[in-house]
Motif scaffolding. Structure first.
Motif, PDB file in Angstrom:
ATOM      1  N   THR A   1       0.834  -1.207   0.000  1.00 18.27           N
ATOM      2  CA  THR A   1       0.000   0.000   0.000  1.00 18.27           C
ATOM      3  C   THR A   1       0.865   1.252   0.000  1.00 18.27           C
ATOM      4  OG1 THR A   1      -1.805  -1.144   1.110  1.00 18.27           O
ATOM      5  CG2 THR A   1      -1.790   1.255   1.282  1.00 18.27           C
ATOM      6  N   PHE A   2       1.904   1.224   0.818  1.00 16.73           N
ATOM      7  CA  PHE A   2       2.808   2.381   0.846  1.00 16.73           C
ATOM      8  C   PHE A   2       3.406   2.627  -0.527  1.00 16.73           C
ATOM      9  CE2 PHE A   2       6.982   4.300   1.210  1.00 16.73           C
ATOM     10  CZ  PHE A   2       6.702   5.418   1.972  1.00 16.73           C
ATOM     11  N   GLU A   3       3.877   1.556  -1.157  1.00 18.91           N
ATOM     12  CA  GLU A   3       4.597   1.710  -2.424  1.00 18.91           C
ATOM     13  C   GLU A   3       3.663   2.045  -3.584  1.00 18.91           C
ATOM     14  OE1 GLU A   3       7.059  -1.772  -2.727  1.00 18.91           O
ATOM     15  OE2 GLU A   3       8.552  -0.923  -1.328  1.00 18.91           O
ATOM     16  N   ALA A   4       2.365   1.848  -3.383  1.00 17.06           N
ATOM     17  CA  ALA A   4       1.409   2.194  -4.444  1.00 17.06           C
ATOM     18  C   ALA A   4       1.176   3.706  -4.525  1.00 17.06           C
ATOM     19  CB  ALA A   4       0.082   1.470  -4.203  1.00 17.06           C
TER      20      ALA A   4
ATOM     21  N   ALA B   1       0.193  13.188 -11.768  1.00 12.38           N
ATOM     22  CA  ALA B   1       0.260  11.797 -11.303  1.00 12.38           C
ATOM     23  C   ALA B   1       1.428  11.581 -10.342  1.00 12.38           C
ATOM     24  CB  ALA B   1       0.373  10.845 -12.494  1.00 12.38           C
ATOM     25  N   ALA B   2       2.416  12.462 -10.408  1.00 14.45           N
ATOM     26  CA  ALA B   2       3.591  12.308  -9.535  1.00 14.45           C
ATOM     27  C   ALA B   2       3.256  12.498  -8.060  1.00 14.45           C
ATOM     28  CB  ALA B   2       4.684  13.305  -9.946  1.00 14.45           C
ATOM     29  N   PHE B   3       2.121  13.126  -7.782  1.00 15.49           N
ATOM     30  CA  PHE B   3       1.796  13.432  -6.383  1.00 15.49           C
ATOM     31  C   PHE B   3       0.540  12.723  -5.905  1.00 15.49           C
ATOM     32  CE2 PHE B   3       4.511  16.943  -7.755  1.00 15.49           C
ATOM     33  CZ  PHE B   3       5.535  16.740  -6.845  1.00 15.49           C
ATOM     34  N   THR B   4       0.325  11.525  -6.383  1.00 20.49           N
ATOM     35  CA  THR B   4      -0.886  10.779  -6.038  1.00 20.49           C
ATOM     36  C   THR B   4      -0.630   9.750  -4.936  1.00 20.49           C
ATOM     37  OG1 THR B   4      -0.363   9.310  -7.888  1.00 20.49           O
ATOM     38  CG2 THR B   4      -1.985  11.038  -8.293  1.00 20.49           C
ATOM     39  N   GLN B   5      -1.748   9.356  -4.285  1.00 15.89           N
ATOM     40  CA  GLN B   5      -1.692   8.256  -3.323  1.00 15.89           C
ATOM     41  C   GLN B   5      -2.134   6.957  -4.016  1.00 15.89           C
ATOM     42  OE1 GLN B   5      -4.991   8.038  -3.782  1.00 15.89           O
ATOM     43  NE2 GLN B   5      -6.011   8.653  -1.840  1.00 15.89           N
ATOM     44  N   GLN B   6      -2.452   5.946  -3.234  1.00 11.11           N
ATOM     45  CA  GLN B   6      -2.644   4.609  -3.806  1.00 11.11           C
ATOM     46  C   GLN B   6      -3.881   4.465  -4.703  1.00 11.11           C
ATOM     47  OE1 GLN B   6      -2.965   5.486  -0.630  1.00 11.11           O
ATOM     48  NE2 GLN B   6      -4.403   4.186   0.494  1.00 11.11           N
ATOM     49  N   HIS B   7      -4.791   5.451  -4.675  1.00 13.15           N
ATOM     50  CA  HIS B   7      -5.981   5.359  -5.526  1.00 13.15           C
ATOM     51  C   HIS B   7      -5.929   6.320  -6.704  1.00 13.15           C
ATOM     52  CE1 HIS B   7      -7.673   2.757  -2.539  1.00 13.15           C
ATOM     53  NE2 HIS B   7      -7.452   3.659  -1.614  1.00 13.15           N
ATOM     54  N   GLY B   8      -4.779   6.976  -6.878  1.00 12.14           N
ATOM     55  CA  GLY B   8      -4.640   7.875  -8.015  1.00 12.14           C
ATOM     56  C   GLY B   8      -5.155   9.284  -7.735  1.00 12.14           C
ATOM     57  N   PHE B   9      -5.554   9.571  -6.480  1.00 10.02           N
ATOM     58  CA  PHE B   9      -5.971  10.925  -6.117  1.00 10.02           C
ATOM     59  C   PHE B   9      -4.746  11.662  -5.565  1.00 10.02           C
ATOM     60  CE2 PHE B   9      -9.916   8.359  -4.941  1.00 10.02           C
ATOM     61  CZ  PHE B   9     -10.393   8.388  -6.249  1.00 10.02           C
TER      62      PHE B   9
END
Lengths: 158, 158, 158, 158
Positions: free
Chosen positions: C18-21, D48-56
Motif C-alpha cells: 500500500t505504501f509503495e502504491a 500523477a507524480a503526487f498521487t496516493q494509492q488510488h490515483g488521487f
C-alpha cells in the motif's frame, strides 16, 4: 431554504431532548437559541463560577459550548435512533472571553453516513458589541441505531 | 533529574497561585496532583453535575482539565512575571469518560521564548482500572511581564 | 514484545504494498525504515526541490511524511482487505526542517474497528544531531473490505 | 471593499516574491491565482507524480497547498520586513482529491501583531464540478523585521 434536508422528520424534538439530557449544559447555563437542520446556536450567560485567573470565561467552558453546538448540528442530520459521539475537535482562541453573554454557532460542513465535519464560532457580547473569540473544527460520529441502543454511547468499540 | 530547568526559581508557588486563581477549577473540582518543571498532573473526581447524556463526564470538561494541565506545565518554565494564554488545542476523544476519578497529565514538548507546545493525556480510573480517554496537543503563549501587567491577560493585542 | 497484535497475519506485505502504491512517496523520496504492528518509521533525504523560502523542507512535505507514517501504522492493525482513509490530522511545527535526513515516526495510540488514532513525530538529522521538528495527532478510518473494493478508496459516502 | 487594510503598501510584491522563493511550490506546480489583503487563492493542476494509492492527490500535497495559502494570506497583513512561520495547522479531509485542477482558498480570521489565525478550504474541479475536499485552520507567526533578518526564518528561538 435550508441547506440540508434532515433524514429524521422528528429531528427537532430528538435534538432538543438529547441536548437537555446533558446535565453539564444545565450546570454551565448553556441553552439552545436556534436550531435548524445542520445549524445550531447555543447561548450562555456570564457566570463568575466558570472564570479563569483574569475573570474571563475559561477556555474549557467555551470549548464545551462549541463542542455541543457542533454535536447538535451534526445530530440534526442523522437518521432516527442514531447515537452521536465526538471524535475530535480543535479550538483556536482569538480573544478573551469577556462579556455578559456568549453565543456558540455551529454549522455542518460535510454530513456523512458515519462521520460529520462541523465548524463553530464563539462570540462574546460585551457592552453591546459582539466579538469573535474562538473557532472550532470538529468531527462527529454517528452510531447506528442498534449500536447506539446496545452500547449506550460507549466509545469503547469504535 | 528534571528534563527542564525552570527560569523562575519561584515557579512552584506562582504556578499554584495562578492555577488557584481560576474559579472554574474550583467549580469543576480540579486540583493539582503533581507539579514539576514542565510536567503537571491535575485530578478531578466524578461529578454528576458535569455529565453528558450517557452519564459520563462531558468532553468539554475533560478538555478544560487537559487545557489547564498544559497551561500550568508551560507556565512552570516561563520567566518570572510572565502572563500565559492558550493559543489553540486539539483534543482526540478515545473512550467515554466513565469513572470515579480522572487525571490530566501534561508535559512540555518544546518550550520557547514566546510559544510553548505541550501534550496531555486524560485517564479515567474506573473500579481500579485506568483507561486513556483523551489526548491533547496545544500551543501556549507567554506574555512578557510588562505586557502581562498592563493588559491583565487580554488577548486583544496579540 | 509488540504492543499490538495484528489481525492480518500478512500485515507486513500488504502495508509495504500500500505504501509503495503511492506515487507521491516515490516523488518525495520517502521510504519505509521500520515497520512493526502499530509502529512505523519513514525516512526521507533532503531535496532542494521540496524547500520553502529559507531552504528548509516545506511544512507540507513534512506533513505528508507524518501523515503517511500514521496511515501505515494504523493500517498494520486493520483486518485483511480493509481500505484506509485519513480523517484529519493536526501538525505543530517546532523547529525548522533543516538537515540532511528526516525521520517520521508514528505510533498507534488507540486502534479501533472504525477509527484509529495515531501520533507521530518528525526528526531532522543535521550534522549528526537529531532534532524534533514537528508533531502530529491524527485520525484514520478503516474501510470494510467490501466497501474498500467497491469504492476504491473514495471518501464520498463516508 | 477589502475586509483588511494592509500595513505594508508593498504587500503584493513582497507576498508574491516570498511565495515564489519556495522551490516546493514550483515542484508541486502550485501558483497564486488571486491575492488580496488577507485573502489568497492558490491553484494546482493534477499531477500523477503526487498521487496516493488510488490515483488521487496525496493529502500531504493538499495540505501543502492549504498551508501556503494560509501563510501568504497572513503575510499580506504583516508589516514590511516581517518574516513568517507556520505554528500549527489542522486539516480535515472531506472527499478524495479527485480532479483535473485544485484551488486552495485562505482567509485571515484574526490578524495579530504576533499571531494570525487563518482558515482555508481546498476544492477539486472534476469534469466541471467543484467539490469541497478539505478544510484547514492554522496559526501563523510574524517574526519582527530584525529577527527575521538575523535568523533567516529559523524557528529555533521562538
Amino acid at each position: 431554504m435550508a441547506r440540508f434536508q434532515p433524514k429524521n422528520p422528528d429531528y427537532r424534538a430528538i435534538s432538543i431532548e438529547t441536548f437537555e439530557a446533558q446535565r453539564a449544559m444545565t450546570t454551565l447555563g448553556i441553552s439552545i437559541a436556534r436550531l435548524e437542520p445542520g445549524e445550531v446556536d447555543l447561548a450562555m450567560d456570564y457566570s463568575a463560577a466558570f472564570t479563569q485567573q483574569h475573570g474571563f470565561i475559561h477556555a474549557g467552558v467555551i470549548t464545551a459550548g462549541l463542542d455541543n453546538a457542533c454535536g447538535i448540528a451534526a445530530f440534526t442530520l442523522m437518521p432516527a435512533g442514531s447515537g452521536i459521539l465526538t471524535v475530535e475537535f480543535k479550538t483556536n482562541l482569538l480573544a478573551p472571553a469577556r462579556g455578559q453573554r456568549f453565543t456558540f454557532r455551529a454549522t455542518v460542513v460535510k454530513p456523512g453516513r458515519t462521520l460529520t465535519v462541523c465548524e463553530a464560532r464563539a462570540y462574546a457580547m460585551h457592552d453591546g458589541a459582539e466579538t469573535l473569540i474562538a473557532t472550532m473544527s470538529g468531527t462527529l460520529m454517528a452510531l447506528p441505531p442498534r449500536e447506539a441502543a446496545a452500547r449506550d454511547g460507549a466509545l469503547a468499540a469504535v
